[in-house]
Design a protein around this motif. Sequence first.
Motif, PDB file in Angstrom:
ATOM      1  N   ARG A 255       0.735  -1.099   0.163  1.00 44.72           N
ATOM      2  CA  ARG A 255       0.131   0.063   0.217  1.00 44.72           C
ATOM      3  C   ARG A 255       0.744   1.285  -0.110  1.00 44.72           C
ATOM      4  O   ARG A 255       1.921   1.413   0.625  1.00 44.72           O
TER       5      ARG A 255
ATOM      6  N   THR B 247       0.764   5.812  -0.506  1.00 47.86           N
ATOM      7  CA  THR B 247      -0.107   6.910  -0.477  1.00 47.86           C
ATOM      8  C   THR B 247      -0.217   7.617  -1.992  1.00 47.86           C
ATOM      9  O   THR B 247       0.670   7.295  -2.926  1.00 47.86           O
TER      10      THR B 247
ATOM     11  N   SER C  47      -7.349  -5.940  -0.030  1.00 45.08           N
ATOM     12  CA  SER C  47      -7.365  -4.429  -0.669  1.00 45.08           C
ATOM     13  C   SER C  47      -8.703  -3.976  -0.931  1.00 45.08           C
ATOM     14  O   SER C  47      -8.964  -2.719  -0.669  1.00 45.08           O
TER      15      SER C  47
ATOM     16  N   MET D 102     -10.254  -2.953   2.568  1.00 49.23           N
ATOM     17  CA  MET D 102      -9.952  -1.867   3.105  1.00 49.23           C
ATOM     18  C   MET D 102     -10.534  -0.633   2.480  1.00 49.23           C
ATOM     19  O   MET D 102     -11.100   0.385   3.249  1.00 49.23           O
ATOM     20  N   THR D 103     -10.519  -0.688   1.221  1.00 50.01           N
ATOM     21  CA  THR D 103     -11.315   0.553   0.464  1.00 50.01           C
ATOM     22  C   THR D 103     -12.878   0.754   0.967  1.00 50.01           C
ATOM     23  O   THR D 103     -13.289   1.827   1.254  1.00 50.01           O
TER      24      THR D 103
ATOM     25  N   GLN E 274     -14.041  -0.445   3.977  1.00 52.26           N
ATOM     26  CA  GLN E 274     -13.937  -0.067   5.522  1.00 52.26           C
ATOM     27  C   GLN E 274     -13.463   1.465   6.010  1.00 52.26           C
ATOM     28  O   GLN E 274     -14.094   1.974   6.601  1.00 52.26           O
ATOM     29  N   GLU E 275     -12.676   1.972   4.919  1.00 58.19           N
ATOM     30  CA  GLU E 275     -11.876   3.179   4.974  1.00 58.19           C
ATOM     31  C   GLU E 275     -12.889   4.231   4.404  1.00 58.19           C
ATOM     32  O   GLU E 275     -12.760   5.395   4.685  1.00 58.19           O
ATOM     33  N   LYS E 276     -13.850   3.812   3.329  1.00 51.39           N
ATOM     34  CA  LYS E 276     -14.756   4.706   2.724  1.00 51.39           C
ATOM     35  C   LYS E 276     -13.723   5.869   2.059  1.00 51.39           C
ATOM     36  O   LYS E 276     -14.121   6.885   1.929  1.00 51.39           O
ATOM     37  N   ALA E 277     -12.737   5.418   1.347  1.00 53.53           N
ATOM     38  CA  ALA E 277     -11.709   6.218   0.890  1.00 53.53           C
ATOM     39  C   ALA E 277     -10.845   5.603  -0.168  1.00 53.53           C
ATOM     40  O   ALA E 277     -10.930   4.370  -0.035  1.00 53.53           O
TER      41      ALA E 277
ATOM     42  N   THR F 277      -7.673   3.757  -2.108  1.00 51.26           N
ATOM     43  CA  THR F 277      -6.631   3.129  -1.425  1.00 51.26           C
ATOM     44  C   THR F 277      -5.497   3.032  -2.846  1.00 51.26           C
ATOM     45  O   THR F 277      -5.907   2.717  -3.986  1.00 51.26           O
TER      46      THR F 277
END
Length: 175
Positions: free
Chosen positions: A19, A21, A118, A121-122, A124-127, A129
């Motif tokens: 992962r 940024t 992956s 995560m996208t 759950q994080e609502k953002a 990745t």
Amino acid sequence: MAHPGHHSLKRPEFLFLKRVTLDEVPEDSLTRTAYQFWRGLIMEPALPARTDFKPEAVPRKVLPWVFLVDVIRAPDSTLDYRYRLNGTSNVSLVGRDPTGKLASEIFAKTERRFMLDSFNMTVQEKAPTFWVGAVPHDRIDQINIWRGLFPLASDRENIDHILGIAVPRPNETAT
């Protein structure tokens, strides 16, 4: 070795995925272009909905690399993902067209964990990745990729689709 019931290609397991940024994604990467397209679908901080996404509006150079998956929520709260749309270059990159299939059905065991983690995560994080990785390829051993996953939420809150892109990156030493 082929994985019965998954695909007919003979290929090794995923090599690595890390992962990163958005700042680590190069300015000229199609992954960054896809992010800018996704972010332009609706004003921040709201999340775009599937109805905001129109394939014909995707930048021409990005469209062959994108994929769209439906988020499938099981009664026990586990998540799976059904491939709805796959760009032609993305299909060529991975060597198969998963349209209409569940991620849990088409990927070998090690691939499945990487893909589901992956995507999860996208959701759950609502953002969005971002990822850098190396995936196996039958003809050239491996392909280094940039990958972006962008959430879509019909109610602007709960993720029900993910727009994604996976594009080759120049052959460089993995970090």
